[in-house]
Motif scaffolding. Structure first.
Motif, short mmCIF file in Angstrom:
data_model
loop_
_atom_site.label_atom_id
_atom_site.label_comp_id
_atom_site.label_asym_id
_atom_site.label_seq_id
_atom_site.Cartn_x
_atom_site.Cartn_y
_atom_site.Cartn_z
N TYR A 18 0.83 -1.21 0.00
CA TYR A 18 0.00 0.00 0.00
C TYR A 18 0.86 1.25 0.00
CZ TYR A 18 0.48 0.06 5.18
OH TYR A 18 0.95 0.09 6.46
N VAL A 19 0.28 2.33 -0.52
CA VAL A 19 0.92 3.63 -0.59
C VAL A 19 -0.04 4.63 0.05
CG1 VAL A 19 1.92 5.41 -2.07
CG2 VAL A 19 2.02 3.01 -2.77
N PRO A 20 0.17 5.01 1.31
CA PRO A 20 -0.77 5.94 1.93
C PRO A 20 -0.65 7.34 1.32
CG PRO A 20 1.07 5.49 3.41
CD PRO A 20 1.25 4.61 2.21
N LEU A 21 -1.79 7.91 0.99
CA LEU A 21 -1.84 9.26 0.42
C LEU A 21 -2.45 10.22 1.42
CD1 LEU A 21 -3.23 8.49 -3.16
CD2 LEU A 21 -0.84 8.84 -2.50
N SER A 75 7.58 -12.81 2.77
CA SER A 75 8.87 -12.79 3.42
C SER A 75 8.98 -11.52 4.26
CB SER A 75 9.97 -12.77 2.33
OG SER A 75 11.19 -12.32 2.86
N SER A 76 9.80 -11.57 5.28
CA SER A 76 10.02 -10.37 6.08
C SER A 76 10.69 -9.28 5.25
CB SER A 76 10.88 -10.69 7.30
OG SER A 76 12.17 -11.14 6.89
N GLU A 77 11.29 -9.68 4.14
CA GLU A 77 11.99 -8.72 3.28
C GLU A 77 11.09 -8.10 2.21
OE1 GLU A 77 15.07 -7.63 3.88
OE2 GLU A 77 15.02 -8.95 5.63
N THR A 78 9.89 -8.64 2.00
CA THR A 78 9.02 -8.05 0.98
C THR A 78 8.45 -6.73 1.49
OG1 THR A 78 7.09 -9.31 1.76
CG2 THR A 78 8.36 -10.26 -0.06
N ALA A 79 8.15 -5.85 0.57
CA ALA A 79 7.64 -4.53 0.92
C ALA A 79 6.22 -4.64 1.48
CB ALA A 79 7.66 -3.61 -0.28
N ALA A 80 5.97 -3.91 2.56
CA ALA A 80 4.63 -3.81 3.14
C ALA A 80 3.94 -2.56 2.60
CB ALA A 80 4.71 -3.74 4.66
N THR A 91 12.24 16.38 -5.71
CA THR A 91 11.16 15.44 -5.99
C THR A 91 10.99 14.46 -4.83
OG1 THR A 91 11.70 15.59 -8.33
CG2 THR A 91 10.34 13.73 -7.66
N PRO A 92 9.75 14.23 -4.38
CA PRO A 92 9.54 13.23 -3.33
C PRO A 92 10.03 11.85 -3.79
CG PRO A 92 7.54 14.52 -3.71
CD PRO A 92 8.51 14.87 -4.80
N LYS A 93 10.59 11.12 -2.86
CA LYS A 93 11.11 9.80 -3.19
C LYS A 93 10.33 8.74 -2.41
CE LYS A 93 15.66 11.76 -3.90
NZ LYS A 93 15.14 13.12 -3.81
N GLY A 94 10.00 7.67 -3.10
CA GLY A 94 9.30 6.56 -2.47
C GLY A 94 10.28 5.63 -1.78
N VAL A 95 9.99 5.31 -0.53
CA VAL A 95 10.82 4.40 0.25
C VAL A 95 10.02 3.13 0.48
CG1 VAL A 95 12.04 4.06 2.44
CG2 VAL A 95 11.96 6.34 1.38
N LEU A 96 10.56 1.99 0.00
CA LEU A 96 9.90 0.71 0.22
C LEU A 96 10.20 0.23 1.64
CD1 LEU A 96 10.90 0.44 -3.09
CD2 LEU A 96 9.34 -1.45 -2.71
N VAL A 97 9.16 0.05 2.43
CA VAL A 97 9.32 -0.37 3.82
C VAL A 97 8.95 -1.85 3.92
CG1 VAL A 97 8.59 0.03 6.19
CG2 VAL A 97 8.76 1.96 4.60
N PRO A 98 9.93 -2.70 4.27
CA PRO A 98 9.64 -4.13 4.36
C PRO A 98 8.92 -4.49 5.66
CG PRO A 98 11.94 -3.73 4.92
CD PRO A 98 11.34 -2.39 4.52
N ASN A 125 -1.01 11.64 10.43
CA ASN A 125 -1.34 11.63 9.01
C ASN A 125 -0.87 10.28 8.45
OD1 ASN A 125 -1.11 11.91 6.17
ND2 ASN A 125 -0.86 14.11 6.37
N PRO A 126 -1.72 9.53 7.76
CA PRO A 126 -1.33 8.21 7.27
C PRO A 126 -0.18 8.25 6.26
CG PRO A 126 -3.50 8.81 6.46
CD PRO A 126 -3.10 9.85 7.44
N ALA A 127 0.09 9.41 5.68
CA ALA A 127 1.19 9.54 4.73
C ALA A 127 2.48 9.96 5.44
CB ALA A 127 0.83 10.54 3.64
N PHE A 128 2.49 9.94 6.76
CA PHE A 128 3.64 10.31 7.58
C PHE A 128 4.08 9.06 8.34
CE2 PHE A 128 5.10 12.56 11.62
CZ PHE A 128 6.34 12.92 11.10
N ASP A 129 5.38 8.85 8.45
CA ASP A 129 5.88 7.58 9.00
C ASP A 129 5.46 7.30 10.44
OD1 ASP A 129 7.57 9.46 10.16
OD2 ASP A 129 9.42 8.52 9.46
#
Length: 195
Positions: A18-21, A75-80, A91-98, A125-129
């Motif tokens: 998922y990608v929270p917006l 896997s624990s390594e797959t992106a959540a 430019t905003p950068k997407g960070v894949l969080v496993p 905010n759901p788009a904030f870590d």
């Protein structure tokens, strides 16, 4: 919202990402994140204006769908999820969080022990870590997530009332919001295990 929580759990159950917006972010930023992440669907409600291939949850009829458990291994390594940076330096950068990063944040982390009695305010905010802690600390430790709607969060009095009535024990706030609300939240502080 509660719909957001259900959507995050459903996406995870489907072994998807998922990608929270932020619904308050400019439309061009949302469109960039949708395109850059390669999102195939935008889970939303009919009242929300957002670009992309929409799936309006408030109009979705799942009555004909199977109720089976997909039991998809991950896997624990797959992106959540993918969290985007603010873009303050360009430019905003997407960070894949496993999945392992979520687990490491909220289980045996060495700085906070979450438990089944915890009631955590989902006020970020759901788009904030910080929202990762708000959602996954209680869910992965048997606690409860208490969703705080935007109108309640924007009223110091309503927010303090909700925190007391819902017996919130874990609260994450930005420094700016904390300084604005601290005096009005004094009665709440004794019930908090973590702030």
């Amino acid at each position: 919202s509660l719909d957001l929580l259900v959507a995050q759990l459903a996406i995870s159950k489907c072994a998807a990402v998922y990608v929270p917006l932020d619904v308050n972010a400019p439309a061009d930023r949302q469109a960039f994140m949708i395109e850059d992440s390669g999102a195939r669907w935008v889970l939303t409600t009919s009242a929300t204006e957002v670009a992309g291939h929409r799936l309006d949850l408030d109009r979705l009829d799942l009555s004909a769908e199977s109720e089976h458990n997909p039991s998809l291994e991950q896997s624990s390594e797959t992106a959540a999820y993918i969290m985007y940076t603010s873009g303050s330096t360009g430019t905003p950068k997407g960070v894949l969080v496993p999945h392992r990063a979520i687990t490491r944040l909220v289980i045996n982390n060495g700085y906070a022990e979450f438990n089944p009695q915890d009631r955590v305010a989902f006020a970020s905010n759901p788009a904030f870590d910080a929202s990762t802690l708000d959602v996954w600390a209680p869910l992965l430790n048997g606690g409860a997530v208490v969703v705080v709607d935007q109108d309640t969060l924007l009223s110091r009095e309503a927010f303090a009332t909700l925190l007391q009535e819902q017996s919130i024990s874990v609260l994450w706030m930005t420094a700016g919001l904390f300084h604005q609300y601290a005096e009005g939240l004094l009665p709440v502080f004794p019930q908090l295990r973590y702030l």
